[in-house]
Motif scaffolding. Structure first.
Motif, PDB file in Angstrom:
ATOM      1  N   HIS A   1      27.058  34.051  47.787  1.00  0.00           N
ATOM      2  CA  HIS A   1      27.591  35.410  47.684  1.00  0.00           C
ATOM      3  C   HIS A   1      29.100  35.339  47.473  1.00  0.00           C
ATOM      4  N   ILE A   2      29.493  34.975  46.269  1.00  0.00           N
ATOM      5  CA  ILE A   2      30.896  34.652  46.024  1.00  0.00           C
ATOM      6  C   ILE A   2      31.784  35.881  46.199  1.00  0.00           C
ATOM      7  N   ALA A   3      31.296  37.042  45.777  1.00  0.00           N
ATOM      8  CA  ALA A   3      32.127  38.246  45.914  1.00  0.00           C
ATOM      9  C   ALA A   3      32.374  38.594  47.375  1.00  0.00           C
TER      10      ALA A   3
ATOM     11  N   MET B   1      26.274  45.858  35.706  1.00  0.00           N
ATOM     12  CA  MET B   1      26.422  46.109  37.147  1.00  0.00           C
ATOM     13  C   MET B   1      27.449  47.203  37.431  1.00  0.00           C
ATOM     14  N   SER B   2      28.379  47.363  36.506  1.00  0.00           N
ATOM     15  CA  SER B   2      29.393  48.402  36.726  1.00  0.00           C
ATOM     16  C   SER B   2      28.777  49.794  36.613  1.00  0.00           C
TER      17      SER B   2
ATOM     18  N   LYS C   1      26.972  49.088  46.098  1.00  0.00           N
ATOM     19  CA  LYS C   1      26.527  47.875  46.791  1.00  0.00           C
ATOM     20  C   LYS C   1      26.220  46.754  45.791  1.00  0.00           C
ATOM     21  N   ILE C   2      25.693  47.146  44.630  1.00  0.00           N
ATOM     22  CA  ILE C   2      25.392  46.145  43.605  1.00  0.00           C
ATOM     23  C   ILE C   2      26.641  45.863  42.770  1.00  0.00           C
ATOM     24  N   ARG C   3      27.335  46.926  42.365  1.00  0.00           N
ATOM     25  CA  ARG C   3      28.480  46.712  41.454  1.00  0.00           C
ATOM     26  C   ARG C   3      29.572  45.875  42.107  1.00  0.00           C
ATOM     27  N   ASN C   4      29.748  45.997  43.431  1.00  0.00           N
ATOM     28  CA  ASN C   4      30.822  45.254  44.085  1.00  0.00           C
ATOM     29  C   ASN C   4      30.583  43.753  44.137  1.00  0.00           C
ATOM     30  N   ASP C   5      29.398  43.320  43.743  1.00  0.00           N
ATOM     31  CA  ASP C   5      29.123  41.879  43.696  1.00  0.00           C
ATOM     32  C   ASP C   5      29.474  41.258  42.342  1.00  0.00           C
TER      33      ASP C   5
ATOM     34  N   ALA D   1      36.009  45.953  44.152  1.00  0.00           N
ATOM     35  CA  ALA D   1      36.442  46.311  45.509  1.00  0.00           C
ATOM     36  C   ALA D   1      37.585  45.456  46.024  1.00  0.00           C
ATOM     37  N   LYS D   2      37.889  44.349  45.344  1.00  0.00           N
ATOM     38  CA  LYS D   2      38.984  43.523  45.861  1.00  0.00           C
ATOM     39  C   LYS D   2      39.579  42.634  44.783  1.00  0.00           C
TER      40      LYS D   2
END
Lengths: 697, 759
Positions: A116-118, B390-391, B396-400, B441-442
């Protein structure tokens, strides 16, 4: 009457153990006082004094040895609450510690998070970029000076850091371990400019190749130093006031104690020393019992720790990780997974199955049965529901466990996957036991060992509750619960029985053929240092013991293997034997035919373990009796046994009242004040003359 | 899915396994599956299988010799079912996941007749058309038998230091075709009766300049497989083969279910990414387009490479590697909870490549440098296409999703004689420290590694100076290099080295990019290029003698060496110096929407310069690093207006659209949302509410387009003319009403605007 004592400050409890000359052991478990650790430290002694029936002063004035393991250094790194450190390093290389070799995001994180890299991040820098100063100088790999130290610019760099009110200065230059001249000079200049400030050099902290891990070790050392030193001074003066007359020996991660003076030089070596105490204690008991190969297992609230003792010696590692920082530190090699009493059981929706951990309820809120607000079922809740744990005798009965709440929580989970309450609880327990067994297997097999050649030592609050199952899973035939209830404060006991220990390493990186005279000369230098430092710590010559090792590898290979060397003047034949031993061990580890005969070997480094043997507690030499005293028989309770197909009325014993020679077969439970021992059907338990409980599987 | 007329057999065209494998019936496959494994036994066996694979990885890490494999974790252990479906693979090099199952299926189809697949065998292959990622990545594959039936496979894939070919280190940048590359070994039996066959080992290691290393690594591979095999057999003995197989199947099914659950939360559509490579091999000045298109329909993903240009020079990859590069993005972005159990998700993914292209080369093309250029570039297109999809998903999905890191693995190989007089090939693994991209998100992470190899690390300076004849002058962060954005990409790094205690070295597989490839998302700027340069006859020794180690490349004076964008064989002696920039990661979102306080922190922490804070982020600071809020607001508004002035309309924007009861369906990127109104769906600017286009149109054509030279893509980009003939442009798409930055692209001048969000 004189005493030997150990105190281990952990995250939740401060454990304390005192042993007297008659083999009596007194144990206390008091809350850790995070605001002022010294307060909890003294309180734990007061709690024992009460049990002994002495005043604290009387007890301490009769104490010959007090050894201490503490989590203070670890906590200050994990919580990023160390001192403000300035770092001085070689020009052009200030980012080494910030880059973290690109592994800072992943180092030490659980396998569940690795993909889970993010969701991963680097830790906060322990030294921010603006407090890193570069100085013009350069030394090459041979230790030769390419560019001499520019003292003018160095002085400016030091002044700049001092002006920013740094509390400690770390110096780490490239290749300083080959030639420490520049580092030493900078240290001297710092002292001239500020005689009071704590200053530490990488070549003194750990003289090994690899600037990242060496610099982190040095910076962490500076980061924790002021806090550890002030704590030590504080505790020592409290102890002196209360009548203790000897130096407070401090546990370090290498698995031995050292004097306060040594700790003040390298306080980072106390990081991770708590769990190491457990392995040292196991090693000490194993030697008394004549057991050479031990898997030391500690089941706590949030983790399961495993250390290995092979042929009487616990295995070491050279790199440790704290807060995702990887740093050099000769440490007992303890591996950890997030499976413990507090591990949360949950339903994995896609497979409709139960998973356990790595999330933990910890001690706050803790398992549901603690009644402190926990709502998700944990391993401890399962243990309670299955009858293993006595709800009325948890920590000497000081905490009543809410069995009904635990049942409700597990029933909720059971319903979701279509299982009954007992089935689900037994499943949670089984999954956690097998996770522990998988780690133990990995730790042994990956080193070329067969787990069946080992005995399991089980300690920590939940170790004795689970050991009979995880040991059985690996085909192991014997489990030792060392010293009964002392197993619940085992790291403190381990500190008390630790010898003084220093590990010295000289990196050589030379290729075969090796010259015996040269190797002997290098090892003699290490021995001289060892003798000098031990005698400074008050160890007399007859109490000193040395062990020598060589770290060897095939040239161009990175994996090193440790080979022990004879304790005498080395001759050429000894080195030939060493090379052959390397090949044998290589093939033992990696399979027959994997070693390439004729390939060049590299002698990476020489290692010397210097020990100062300390005074040890006496074991109980209680009278032998097979007759179980009537006072040892507790009310039976219903306990789940897979072999019996469900809950069965099971005999229960008060462990403290069992005597040497008492033996019985499972199924049975032994309740102890701070833990309980689970003896499965077809297993047999014996209490031996040292108050150890042995389970034959 | 693929053209019926093409023989995807691994000979001329790459092998693409058919739905039904043709396996010799004499090879009995273990197909007995316990229909219902209870949830507890399932979890116990699942964890055990994971543990076996994890231990396999540890064995490889401990035993392998090649520094590139050991330091960077450039290997991959896996467990697969009897017919080659993944059960587990490790957190190591992710694009290898595209290859192992393919090779196993090829072996089942092509080796089950002759010489047969038997208990005690292991096969070796590095053939990219059968399924290796490139020739230096060697697979060792071990069938596991149970009572005469093929129960499952354990396998590993590991990068070798040198496996032959015209360039030491086997990244043959100058290869004209596959005959200049290292030899391709179609799968052969390297192990029989659990013993390495010495004849075949000789055939294999004879190709290498470092046969000892290759031989040692082979032993590591064999040991890893043997132990994993032993443990799986023990597991079968304990629980019964049917239960173990039942667990394997359930691991796959539950992974599939979890993947489907995620896909159901994402709208259907088609997303594309297009990136240009430059210089197919030494001397060439061309540009080369690769494109990846992702179509999502219900609970299935289909990837195709329509729009990708024909195979050329040495910048190609084959089908399996292309597939692997896509999987290496899906794994951490959409399947991370599975801890490497990717087989289930795999059932929901189809691949439909056009053969003879840069990302699905036919036999004959040079592919050995894939690990430096083509594979990373393909990963960048996958980050783009999957990231765009994903965007559009819930937070919850897009932030990955994570934006691109460097789209080139800037790893120079040097060859020569070391300080002890031994021949050496040194792979510079510093760039494994990498730079991680931003998420919605970061921020990204300076030296945060790479998404495609979660557990990697770079080397220490001292370790390399000890074993190789080089000296590092500096290795430091490249401030401002990270792509700007609402969340910025991690910074890259720069370093300079000199040959030391050696007469000279040859530098191979170097890269000096001019075309931006690490494209940002949703308006985020690209990451910086990987740059190489060198000088001969330098003043380094004089500088040393005068007590100075240069801290910048500019301090070194000498004769600038000539080199190309990609190449090999640069000769440097002990008066020379080379310079190298790893490249940074891309940003996410419009930099003008970044929290000004975060920008202030960036300046304090030395990640962004004061100048860039003002120019790129529109943030004004006082001398004491305090935020000037009013000035910042004005500056930002001014910059938005400047964009509107600079931008050219493409087509008329939708006008006169009155929304009655608009309902927000989902986001698109950072500053656009899709709304539904009276049956129609529209792209709308989230910042000002401007209605841009209907969702069946390319919203970019409704934007103002700012087209500039690629030097505007970031501070490190120089004029593309230096290395390529095509004129390349950097396009940004902004809201015609408020000047918000929605997206960017890099392409040849005059190229059609990429239609990358088809919803």
């Amino acid at each position: 009457m004189s005493y030997i004592a150990g105190i281990d400050i952990g995250g939740t409890f401060t454990d304390c153990v005192f042993c007297d000359q008659h083999g009596n052991v007194y144990v206390s478990k008091t809350p850790t006082t995070h605001r002022d650790y010294a307060e909890g430290f003294m309180e734990s002694i007061r709690a024992v004094a009460k049990q002994v029936g002495l005043s604290t002063t009387d007890l301490l004035s009769r104490t010959e040895l007090l050894a201490h393991a503490t989590t203070i250094a670890t906590n200050s790194v994990v919580e990023n609450k160390g001192s403000k450190v300035g770092l001085i390093t070689t020009g052009g290389h200030k980012d080494a510690i910030l880059f973290m070799r690109g592994h800072g995001r992943a180092a030490g994180i659980s396998p569940e998070r690795l993909f889970h890299i993010a969701g991963t991040n680097n830790p906060e820098p322990i030294v921010p970029r603006y407090l890193i100063e570069e100085v013009p100088e350069r030394i090459d790999y041979k230790g030769q000076v390419i560019v001499p130290l520019d003292e003018g610019k160095t002085r400016k760099a030091i002044v700049k850091l001092l002006e920013q009110d740094v509390e400690a200065i770390a110096i780490s230059l490239l290749w300083s371990f080959r030639n420490p001249e520049h580092e030493q000079r900078i240290k001297q200049m710092v002292k001239e400019l500020d005689p009071e400030i704590y200053v530490t050099c990488s070549s003194e902290v750990v003289a090994k190749i690899g600037e990242y891990e060496r610099t982190t070790a040095t910076v962490i050392n500076a980061f924790v130093a002021p806090k550890v030193i002030s704590y030590l001074d504080n505790v020592q003066s409290s102890l002196e006031q209360e009548g203790y007359r000897f130096p407070l020996l401090m546990m370090q991660s290498a698995g031995g104690v050292v004097s306060p003076e040594t700790v003040k030089k390298v306080p980072f070596l106390t990081i991770g020393s708590g769990p190491v105490g457990g392995v040292v204690g196991s090693s000490y008991v194993a030697e008394k019992l004549g057991l050479k190969n031990v898997i030391a297992t500690d089941v706590g609230g949030t983790s399961f720790d495993v250390g290995l003792i092979f042929e009487g010696r616990f295995l070491m590692r050279e790199i440790s990780t704290v807060n995702q920082y990887e740093y050099y530190s000769a440490s007992a090699d303890i591996k950890s997974i997030g499976t413990g009493g507090g591990s949360i059981a949950w339903v994995e929706e896609s497979s409709n199955s139960i998973r356990v951990g790595p999330r933990s309820a910890g001690s706050v809120p803790g398992p549901v049965c603690y009644g402190k607000g926990g709502t998700e079922p944990t391993v401890t809740d399962a243990d309670l529901v299955l009858g293993y744990i006595n709800p009325d005798y948890f920590i000497r009965g000081s905490m009543k466990l809410d069995k009904q709440a635990a049942e409700q929580a597990i029933a909720g989970l059971a319903e979701r996957i279509g299982l009954g309450l007992q089935e689900a609880a037994a499943g949670i327990r089984k999954i956690s036991d097998f996770q522990m067994a998988d780690l133990m297997r990995q730790e042994t097999v990956v080193r070329g060992f067969d787990p069946r050649d080992f005995v399991v030592f089980a300690y920590g609050g939940a170790g004795p509750v689970h050991a009979s199952m995880y040991a059985k899973e690996l085909g192991i035939s014997k489990v030792v619960i060392p010293s009964g209830d002392v197993a619940s404060v085992w790291s403190a006991y381990g500190a008390a029985v630790s010898d003084i220990k220093h590990v010295y390493e000289k990196e050589l990186l030379i290729s075969s053929p090796f010259n015996a005279e040269f190797v002997q000369r290098e090892i003699s230098v290490l021995e001289e240092t060892g003798k000098r430092e031990l005698s400074q710590e008050g160890v007399s010559g007859d109490k000193m013991a040395f062990r020598r090792f060589a770290l060897l590898r095939f040239r161009d290979q990175l994996h090193k293997i440790e080979i022990s060397l004879p304790n005498e003047n080395l001759c050429q034949q000894d080195l030939t034997d060493m090379e052959q031993a390397f090949l044998r061990k290589y093939e033992q580890l990696f399979g027959k035919g994997t070693g390439l005969l004729g390939a060049n070997l590299e002698l990476v480094s020489l290692v010397l373990e210097a020990k100062g043997v300390t005074v040890k507690p006496l074991g109980t030499q209680a009278a032998f009796s097979e007759v179980i005293p009537s006072g040892a028989i507790a009310p039976s309770r219903r306990v789940f046994w897979e072999e019996k197909g469900g809950m069965v009325e099971t005999p229960v014993y008060w462990g403290e009242h069992l005597v040497t020679g008492n033996t019985f077969s499972g199924p049975a439970i032994v309740d102890l004040p701070n833990t309980c021992i689970v003896v499965s059907p077809n297993q047999r338990l014996l209490k031996d003359e040292f108050a150890n409980f042995m389970i034959e599987l | 899915m693929t053209d019926v007329g093409i023989a995807w057999d691994g000979r001329y065209h790459a092998y693409i396994p058919p739905e039904e494998l043709k396996i010799n019936p004499n090879l009995k496959l273990h197909k007995h599956v316990s229909a219902k494994v209870d949830p507890i036994t399932f979890e116990v066996i699942r964890h055990k299988l994971w543990s076996i694979n994890s231990e396999h990885g540890n064995t490889l890490a401990k035993l392998a010799v090649s520094p590139i494999a050991v330091i960077t974790r450039d290997f991959q252990p896996s467990i697969l079912t009897e017919s080659g479906e993944y059960v587990f693979f490790g957190p190591y090099l992710q694009y290898m996941t595209g290859v192992v199952d393919v090779v196993i299926k090829w072996i089942l189809e092509n080796r089950s007749h002759n010489p047969g697949i038997k208990d005690g065998d292991m096969f070796l292959s590095n053939d990219p058309w059968v399924g290796a990622s490139h020739q230096p990545d060697v697979l060792v594959l071990c069938p596991v038998f149970r009572e005469g039936e093929l129960f499952c496979w354990v396998a590993n894939c590991m990068h070798q230091s040198d496996i032959g070919g015209i360039t030491p280190g086997s990244f043959c940048a100058e290869a004209r075709d596959v005959w200049d590359d290292p030899v391709c070994f179609m799968p052969f039996k390297i192990v029989e009766d659990n013993q390495i066959r010495s004849d075949m080992e000789d055939v294999y290691t004879r190709q290498s300049r470092l046969p000892f290393m290759v031989s040692s690594d082979l032993r590591a591979a064999v040991s890893g497989n043997l132990e994993a095999k032993k443990q799986i057999i023990e597991l079968c003995e304990r629980y019964g083969a049917e239960t173990v197989k039942g667990t394997m199947q359930k691991v796959i099914q539950s992974g599939e279910e979890a993947f489907v659950q995620k896909l159901r939360q994402i709208p259907d559509g088609r997303w594309s990414e297009r990136i240009y490579n430059e210089t197919a091999r030494g001397g060439d000045r061309g540009t080369y387009r690769i494109q990846l298109n992702l179509t999502k329909r219900g609970d299935q993903l289909i990837f195709d490479n329509q729009g990708t240009e024909l195979q050329s020079g040495a910048i190609n990859i084959t089908y399996a590697c292309w597939r692997g590069t896509i999987m290496s993005v899906l794994n951490p972005f959409l399947c991370h909870e599975q801890m490497g159990a990717f087989g289930g998700a795999n059932r929901r993914i189809k691949f439909s490549p056009v053969p003879g292209t840069l990302t699905c080369a036919n036999y004959g093309a040079a592919v050995s440098p894939a690990g430096v250029w083509a594979a990373e570039l393909s990963i960048a297109t996958a980050v783009g296409a999957i990231g765009k999809m994903m965007s559009c998903a819930p937070d919850k999905i897009r932030n990955d999703l994570i934006t691109n890191g460097a789209a080139t693995w800037g790893g120079i190989m040097f060859t020569g004689f070391d300080q002890r007089g031994n021949f050496c090939i040194g792979p510079m693994t510093d760039s494994m420290a990498g730079a991680l991209g931003a998420t919605p998100a970061k921020d990204g992470i300076t030296a945060g590694g790479h998404i495609w190899i979660p557990d990697a690390r770079g080397n220490n300076v001292e370790d390399y100076e000890q074993i190789y004849p080089i000296l590092y002058l500096f290795k430091k962060v490249d401030v401002d290099s990270g792509g700007a954005g609402r969340f910025r990409g991690g910074n890259g790094a720069i370093q300079a080295n000199i040959p030391y205690c050696t007469a000279g070295l040859s530098l191979d597989a170097y890269t000096s990019e001019v075309v931006p490839k690490s494209i940002g998302l949703s308006g985020g700027y690209p990451g910086s290029p990987c740059i190489f340069g060198y000088q001969t006859n330098t003043n380094i020794k004089d500088l040393f003698a005068n007590g100075r180690v240069p801290l910048t490349y500019e301090e070194v004076e000498g004769i600038e060496g000539s080199y190309m964008s990609k190449g090999s064989g640069v000769k440097v002696d002990d008066h020379s110096c080379w310079y190298w920039n790893w490249g940074s990661a891309a940003g996410y979102g419009d930099p003008l929407s970044r929290d000004p306080e975060q920008v202030r922190q960036d300046v304090v922490n030395g990640e962004v310069s004061r100048q860039a804070a003002q120019d790129v982020y529109g943030v004004a600071l006082t001398e004491n690093f305090d935020l000037e809020r009013d000035l910042t607001t004005k500056l930002r508004e001014h910059k938005r207006q400047a964009r509107i002035r600079m931008g050219e309309p493409v087509k008329d924007a939708l006008s006169d659209v009155s929304l009655y009861q608009p309902k927000v369906l989902h986001k698109v990127g950072d500053l656009i949302k899709v709304i539904q109104d009276d049956g129609d769906k529209y792209f709308v600017c989230s910042h000002c509410g401007a209605v841009l286009a209907r969702t069946d149109q390319n919203y970019k054509e409704a934007c103002l387009i700012i087209e500039q030279p690629t030097t505007q893509a970031g501070p490190r980009y120089e004029d593309t003319k230096r290395f390529v003939d095509d004129e390349m442009v950097f396009r940004q798409f902004v809201c015609p009403q408020c000047g918000s930055l929605f997206d960017s692209e890099v392409c040849r001048k005059g190229e059609e605007i990429l239609w990358d969000y088809k919803l």
